[in-house]
Design a protein around this motif. Structure first.
Motif, PDB file in Angstrom:
ATOM      1  N   ALA A  64       6.818  12.443  20.799  1.00  0.00           N
ATOM      2  CA  ALA A  64       5.833  13.332  20.160  1.00  0.00           C
ATOM      3  C   ALA A  64       4.754  12.539  19.433  1.00  0.00           C
ATOM      4  CB  ALA A  64       6.545  14.270  19.191  1.00  0.00           C
ATOM      5  N   LYS A  65       5.124  11.432  18.811  1.00  0.00           N
ATOM      6  CA  LYS A  65       4.154  10.624  18.075  1.00  0.00           C
ATOM      7  C   LYS A  65       3.115  10.024  19.013  1.00  0.00           C
ATOM      8  CE  LYS A  65       3.853   6.761  14.807  1.00  0.00           C
ATOM      9  NZ  LYS A  65       4.631   5.740  14.058  1.00  0.00           N
ATOM     10  N   ASP A  66       3.553   9.535  20.166  1.00  0.00           N
ATOM     11  CA  ASP A  66       2.625   8.916  21.115  1.00  0.00           C
ATOM     12  C   ASP A  66       1.774   9.956  21.832  1.00  0.00           C
ATOM     13  OD1 ASP A  66       3.321   6.239  20.641  1.00  0.00           O
ATOM     14  OD2 ASP A  66       5.070   6.404  21.934  1.00  0.00           O
ATOM     15  N   LEU A  67       2.368  11.095  22.135  1.00  0.00           N
ATOM     16  CA  LEU A  67       1.609  12.145  22.825  1.00  0.00           C
ATOM     17  C   LEU A  67       0.593  12.799  21.897  1.00  0.00           C
ATOM     18  CD1 LEU A  67       4.288  14.093  24.904  1.00  0.00           C
ATOM     19  CD2 LEU A  67       2.475  12.641  25.794  1.00  0.00           C
ATOM     20  N   LYS A  68       0.927  12.879  20.613  1.00  0.00           N
ATOM     21  CA  LYS A  68       0.084  13.558  19.624  1.00  0.00           C
ATOM     22  C   LYS A  68      -0.153  15.013  20.026  1.00  0.00           C
ATOM     23  CE  LYS A  68      -2.172   9.291  18.165  1.00  0.00           C
ATOM     24  NZ  LYS A  68      -3.454   8.545  18.016  1.00  0.00           N
ATOM     25  N   VAL A  69       0.928  15.657  20.456  1.00  0.00           N
ATOM     26  CA  VAL A  69       0.880  17.060  20.857  1.00  0.00           C
ATOM     27  C   VAL A  69       1.919  17.822  20.056  1.00  0.00           C
ATOM     28  CG1 VAL A  69       1.247  18.708  22.730  1.00  0.00           C
ATOM     29  CG2 VAL A  69       0.097  16.538  23.197  1.00  0.00           C
ATOM     30  N   HIS A  70       1.486  18.870  19.397  1.00  0.00           N
ATOM     31  CA  HIS A  70       2.438  19.718  18.676  1.00  0.00           C
ATOM     32  C   HIS A  70       2.940  20.825  19.608  1.00  0.00           C
ATOM     33  CE1 HIS A  70       4.322  22.222  15.654  1.00  0.00           C
ATOM     34  NE2 HIS A  70       3.643  23.253  16.137  1.00  0.00           N
ATOM     35  N   ASP A  71       4.219  21.087  19.546  1.00  0.00           N
ATOM     36  CA  ASP A  71       4.787  22.197  20.319  1.00  0.00           C
ATOM     37  C   ASP A  71       6.011  22.703  19.577  1.00  0.00           C
ATOM     38  OD1 ASP A  71       5.038  24.018  22.367  1.00  0.00           O
ATOM     39  OD2 ASP A  71       6.083  22.663  23.731  1.00  0.00           O
ATOM     40  N   ASP A  72       6.280  23.975  19.697  1.00  0.00           N
ATOM     41  CA  ASP A  72       7.513  24.543  19.163  1.00  0.00           C
ATOM     42  C   ASP A  72       7.850  25.788  19.978  1.00  0.00           C
ATOM     43  OD1 ASP A  72       6.097  26.833  18.057  1.00  0.00           O
ATOM     44  OD2 ASP A  72       5.579  25.594  16.327  1.00  0.00           O
ATOM     45  N   LEU A  73       9.018  26.343  19.741  1.00  0.00           N
ATOM     46  CA  LEU A  73       9.476  27.451  20.566  1.00  0.00           C
ATOM     47  C   LEU A  73       8.673  28.720  20.328  1.00  0.00           C
ATOM     48  CD1 LEU A  73      13.366  27.033  20.656  1.00  0.00           C
ATOM     49  CD2 LEU A  73      11.621  26.178  22.224  1.00  0.00           C
ATOM     50  N   ASP A  74       8.182  28.930  19.121  1.00  0.00           N
ATOM     51  CA  ASP A  74       7.346  30.108  18.883  1.00  0.00           C
ATOM     52  C   ASP A  74       6.055  30.031  19.699  1.00  0.00           C
ATOM     53  OD1 ASP A  74       9.080  31.389  17.183  1.00  0.00           O
ATOM     54  OD2 ASP A  74       8.234  30.500  15.361  1.00  0.00           O
ATOM     55  N   GLN A  75       5.467  28.855  19.760  1.00  0.00           N
ATOM     56  CA  GLN A  75       4.268  28.669  20.563  1.00  0.00           C
ATOM     57  C   GLN A  75       4.573  28.917  22.039  1.00  0.00           C
ATOM     58  OE1 GLN A  75       2.298  24.939  19.794  1.00  0.00           O
ATOM     59  NE2 GLN A  75       1.136  24.996  21.700  1.00  0.00           N
ATOM     60  N   ALA A  76       5.704  28.399  22.497  1.00  0.00           N
ATOM     61  CA  ALA A  76       6.087  28.589  23.902  1.00  0.00           C
ATOM     62  C   ALA A  76       6.363  30.059  24.194  1.00  0.00           C
ATOM     63  CB  ALA A  76       7.319  27.749  24.223  1.00  0.00           C
ATOM     64  N   ARG A  77       6.961  30.754  23.246  1.00  0.00           N
ATOM     65  CA  ARG A  77       7.205  32.189  23.436  1.00  0.00           C
ATOM     66  C   ARG A  77       5.890  32.939  23.614  1.00  0.00           C
ATOM     67  NH1 ARG A  77      10.949  31.267  19.164  1.00  0.00           N
ATOM     68  NH2 ARG A  77      13.108  31.368  19.934  1.00  0.00           N
ATOM     69  N   ARG A  78       4.921  32.651  22.780  1.00  0.00           N
ATOM     70  CA  ARG A  78       3.629  33.340  22.891  1.00  0.00           C
ATOM     71  C   ARG A  78       3.017  33.092  24.267  1.00  0.00           C
ATOM     72  NH1 ARG A  78       2.745  30.855  17.939  1.00  0.00           N
ATOM     73  NH2 ARG A  78       0.975  29.663  18.760  1.00  0.00           N
ATOM     74  N   TYR A  79       3.192  31.893  24.760  1.00  0.00           N
ATOM     75  CA  TYR A  79       2.639  31.543  26.075  1.00  0.00           C
ATOM     76  C   TYR A  79       3.361  32.295  27.192  1.00  0.00           C
ATOM     77  CZ  TYR A  79       1.333  28.616  30.075  1.00  0.00           C
ATOM     78  OH  TYR A  79       0.890  28.160  31.296  1.00  0.00           O
ATOM     79  N   ILE A  80       4.674  32.217  27.223  1.00  0.00           N
ATOM     80  CA  ILE A  80       5.434  32.841  28.311  1.00  0.00           C
ATOM     81  C   ILE A  80       5.314  34.359  28.275  1.00  0.00           C
ATOM     82  CG2 ILE A  80       7.757  33.220  29.230  1.00  0.00           C
ATOM     83  CD1 ILE A  80       8.461  30.392  28.449  1.00  0.00           C
ATOM     84  N   TYR A  81       5.338  34.927  27.084  1.00  0.00           N
ATOM     85  CA  TYR A  81       5.291  36.387  26.969  1.00  0.00           C
ATOM     86  C   TYR A  81       3.874  36.953  26.987  1.00  0.00           C
ATOM     87  CZ  TYR A  81      10.243  36.310  25.602  1.00  0.00           C
ATOM     88  OH  TYR A  81      11.613  36.152  25.582  1.00  0.00           O
ATOM     89  N   GLY A  82       2.874  36.088  27.089  1.00  0.00           N
ATOM     90  CA  GLY A  82       1.492  36.551  27.049  1.00  0.00           C
ATOM     91  C   GLY A  82       1.088  37.312  28.296  1.00  0.00           C
ATOM     92  N   GLN A  83      -0.090  37.924  28.244  1.00  0.00           N
ATOM     93  CA  GLN A  83      -0.675  38.663  29.372  1.00  0.00           C
ATOM     94  C   GLN A  83       0.241  39.785  29.862  1.00  0.00           C
ATOM     95  OE1 GLN A  83      -1.243  35.006  31.736  1.00  0.00           O
ATOM     96  NE2 GLN A  83      -3.464  35.286  31.515  1.00  0.00           N
TER      97      GLN A  83
END
Length: 597
Positions: A64-83
Motif C-alpha cells: 500500500a505504501k508503494d502503490l499510494k492507493v487507498h482502498d477499503d471494503l466500504d469503497q469496494a461496496r459502493r463500487y460493486i453495488y453501484g449503478q
C-alpha cells in the motif's frame, strides 16, 4: 491415467482444473480431504491457463505504501453495488467475496511457491463512486522446476501482441519458459504443484459424464476414460469447476441467442456443469451473462487443433481509429473495457432479431499504422495478409463489404470532433480507463522516442528484449526459486507505480484522432467471450442450491461453472479469476469439512 488408474473412492471429487478447481483442490487437501481432480482436456489450467493470471482483490493490502492507493471494503461496496447492482446482486455472496478475497490471496502465497505483484490499473468502471486504481494483483515469477514431469501438463503462456501497454511488458518478450513462468501459467503451475505436494490426484483426458446420486444427495461422479466409464464415490461431495459453456453451439444458442463467431478460450467448455446441475434440480443462474470479449482470428492461429482468436484490448483505444458495423456506423465508445464493448457487440436488434454488431471492423489510417502497428507488427512495417488495405475509404468499404455511404458519413462526422479531442456521439476518452491504453508519453511528450521514431523504437525494444531474455530468464528463475514475494514486491512495485502513475493524467487526445490519412486499413473483429457466467446457483459457501433455494447435499460449484456472484459485472483486471479463486477456496473448504452423511 494409464499409469495410476483412477481412485474408486475419495472425499472430494472436483470437475475441472482451472483456477477455481485447483484452488478448491488445494484448500480441501489442506483440510485433510482425499481429493481427485478430473479434467476433460489433455492439459490442466482451463481459461486461467491462457490468461494474464491477474486477480481483482479489493482491499488486498499488498504494498500500500508503494502503490499510494487507498482502498477499503466500504469503497469496494459502493463500487460493486453501484449503478443499481445493489438491487440485483446477492449481498451474502458479494460480502463473502469482499471479506475473503485478501485472505485467499495470502493463502496462495503461504501454501504455494507463488507471489503477487500489485500495480496501478484502473477498475473497468473507473469513474463511478468507489472505483480504484490499485486492486489488480498480477502473478510474480514462478519456477516450474518444482513440478518436475508434471510441467508438461501446463500450457505455455500465450500473448496478444498488444500494440501498446502502460506496463513495460516488452522487457519480458525474450523470456523463455524453461527457467520461469509468468501470467496464467505461473498461477496454474503454482496451484498444481502445491496440490500435488498435498496429495491431490489429478487426471487429464477424463471427462465427467454423470453424477452419482443417492437419497442423501450427490455421492460421486462417473468419469469416461478411453471409452470406459468409471464410478468414483465422493464421500463428502462433488465440486463443479469446469468453466462455462462458450464452446457449445447448442447451449450458447439456447441461452445467449447464438454461438460465438470466434473462440478466445480453450476447448472443453461445453457446459458440463449445466448438464450435471440439471440432473439434480439445481437452480441455474446467470445463463444470459458472459465475460464478453471482442476477438480477432488471425489466419492459422489455433490451440490444440482448434482456431483460437486474439483478444482485442488496447488497440481499440488508440487514436486515428474507429470501429463500425456492416452499415459503416459506429455503435459504441471503442475504448470501453472489453466486457462492456463485447456486450454491446452481442446486443440484439429488437426489430430484426439479429446482432448487427457481432461482426465489426476496426478502421484506421496510415497515422495509426505508422505509430502503433498491430498485434506486435512493427509500426509502419510490412502489412500482414489479415489486414485489408486501400487507398480510399470507398475502396476499403467495398473490400470488406461495409456500406460505403454509411462509412463515409461516419468518418465525416467523427473526424472534425476527434481532431479537437472530442466525441459527442459516444464520449470516447471521458473516463480514466478509456485513456489508460491511449497514446500518451507523459515524460517526454512529442519528443518521446515512441512519438518521434515509433518504428525504430519498437525494433530496438524487440532487440533489447531478445538480447537480455536469457539473462532475465535466469535471474527471474532464481528469484522465483527463492520464493520471497515480499522481497520481490519491495523491489518491483514502487518503480512500476512511478512509471504508470503519470499515465493516469492521459488526456482525451491520447485516444482520439481523425481517420484522414491514406492508405486506410481494416481488420475484422467478432464478438466472443472469455467465458460464460451461468451455472448452478450457490450460497456464500459454494453449496449448490435447488429451485426452492435449498442446499443440494454434496454438490458444490465455483468459477465460471458456478453462476458468478457478480452476474457478469466485471470489476477490473482479474475480475473473473478472483471469483474463481475465492469461491473455489470457500467451496473446497466447505466440502472437505462436510460430514459424510
Amino acid at each position: 491415467m494409464s499409469q495410476s488408474g483412477i481412485p474408486d473412492e475419495v472425499d472430494v471429487a472436483i470437475v475441472g482444473s482451472g483456477g477455481a478447481g485447483l484452488m478448491a483442490a488445494l484448500t480441501a487437501a489442506k483440510e485433510g480431504a482425499r481429493v481427485l481432480v478430473v479434467e476433460s482436456r489433455e492439459l490442466v489450467g482451463g481459461a486461467t491457463g491462457i490468461s494474464a493470471g491477474a486477480a481483482w482483490i479489493p482491499n488486498h493490502g499488498f504494498s500500500a505504501k508503494d502503490l499510494k492507493v487507498h482502498d477499503d471494503l466500504d469503497q469496494a461496496r459502493r463500487y460493486i453495488y453501484g449503478q443499481g447492482r445493489d438491487q440485483t446482486l446477492d449481498h451474502d455472496l458479494v460480502e463473502k467475496f469482499l471479506e475473503t478475497g485478501p485472505r485467499v490471496a495470502r493463502f496462495i502465497e503461504e501454501h504455494t511457491p507463488f507471489g503477487w505483484i500489485p500495480t496501478i490499473w484502473p477498475d473497468y468502471r473507473s469513474d463511478i463512486d468507489g472505483a480504484s486504481v490499485g486492486r489488480a494483483l498480477f502473478p510474480g515469477p514462478y519456477s516450474p522446476q518444482g513440478l518436475g514431469d508434471a510441467a508438461r501438463f501446463v500450457r505455455p503462456a500465450l500473448t496478444t501482441g498488444m500494440a501498446k501497454n502502460p506496463l513495460p511488458f516488452w522487457l519480458l518478450g525474450g523470456i523463455g519458459s524453461e527457467d520461469v513462468w509468468l501470467a496464467g501459467p505461473a498461477l496454474v503451475g503454482a496451484l498444481l504443484e502445491a496440490g500435488l505436494r498435498n496429495g491431490v490426484d489429478v487426471r487429464v483426458e477424463a471427462p465427467a459424464t454423470r453424477l452419482v446420486i443417492a437419497e442423501s444427495g450427490v455421492r460421486g461422479i462417473v468419469v469416461l476414460v478411453d471409452g470406459v466409464e468409471h464410478t468414483v464415490r465422493a464421500t463428502k461431495g462433488v465440486l463443479l469447476a469446469s468453466g462455462g459453456f462458450e464452446s457449445s453451439p447448442e447451449v450458447t444458442t439456447a441461452h445467449l441467442g447464438a454461438p460465438f463467431g470466434v473462440q478466445v478460450s480453450p476447448k472443453g467448455h461445453d457446459g458440463i456443469a449445466v448438464q450435471l446441475g440439471k440432473e439434480v434440480g439445481a437452480d441455474l443462474t446467470g445463463m444470459e451473462d458472459a465475460w464478453w470479449m471482442p476477438g480477432v482470428q488471425l489466419p492459422g492461429e489455433e490451440l490444440e487443433g482448434r482456431p483460437l482468436s486474439r483478444v482485442f484490448l488496447g488497440e481499440r483505444a488508440l487514436p486515428h481509429s474507429i470501429m463500425v458495423n456492416s452499415k459503416g456506423e459506429r455503435f459504441a465508445n471503442e475504448a470501453l473495457a472489453y466486457d462492456q464493448f463485447g456486450q454491446i457487440m452481442r446486443e440484439v436488434d429488437p426489430e430484426t432479431g439479429t446482432m448487427p454488431n457481432a461482426t465489426a471492423w476496426l478502421i484506421f489510417d496510415q497515422n495509426y499504422w505508422a505509430k502503433f502497428g498491430i498485434f506486435g507488427v512493427t509500426p509502419g512495417g510490412e502489412v500482414p495478409n489479415y489486414l485489408h488495405r486501400a487507398d480510399t475509404l470507398s475502396e476499403l468499404a467495398a473490400k470488406i463489404g461495409v456500406d460505403e455511404v454509411g462509412l463515409l458519413r461516419t468518418v465525416d462526422r467523427f473526424n472534425p470532433e476527434a481532431a479537437r479531442a472530442r466525441d459527442p456521439q459516444f464520449n470516447r476518452g471521458d473516463t480514466l480507463f478509456d485513456r489508460y491504453f491511449g497514446a500518451f508519453y507523459p515524460r517526454l511528450g512529442k519528443n518521446s522516442p515512441d512519438a518521434r521514431f515509433p518504428s525504430a523504437t519498437a525494433k530496438a525494444r524487440t532487440g533489447i528484449a531478445a538480447a537480455i531474455g536469457p539473462v532475465v530468464s535466469k535471474l527471474a528463475g532464481r528469484v522465483a526459486r527463492k520464493n520471497d514475494p515480499e522481497r520481490v514486491r519491495s523491489i518491483v512495485v514502487g518503480p512500476l507505480a512511478r512509471i504508470i502513475r503519470p499515465v493516469l493524467r492521459s488526456p482525451r487526445s491520447s485516444v482520439l484522432g481523425p481517420v484522414d490519412t491514406a492508405p486506410y486499413y481494416a481488420i475484422k473483429v467478432e464478438a466472443s467471450a472469455l467465458g460464460t457466467v451461468g451455472g448452478p446457483k450457490t450460497d456464500a459457501l459454494g453449496r449448490a442450491l435447488d429451485t426452492d433455494g435449498k442446499v443440494i447435499p454434496g454438490l458444490f460449484a465455483a468459477g465460471n461453472a458456478g453462476g458468478a456472484p457478480t452476474k457478469g459485472f466485471y470489476g477490473g483486471a482479474g475480475g473473473t479469476i478472483s471469483l474463481g479463486l475465492v469461491f473455489g477456496f470457500l467451496a473446497g473448504r466447505e466440502a472437505a469439512r462436510r460430514n459424510d452423511g
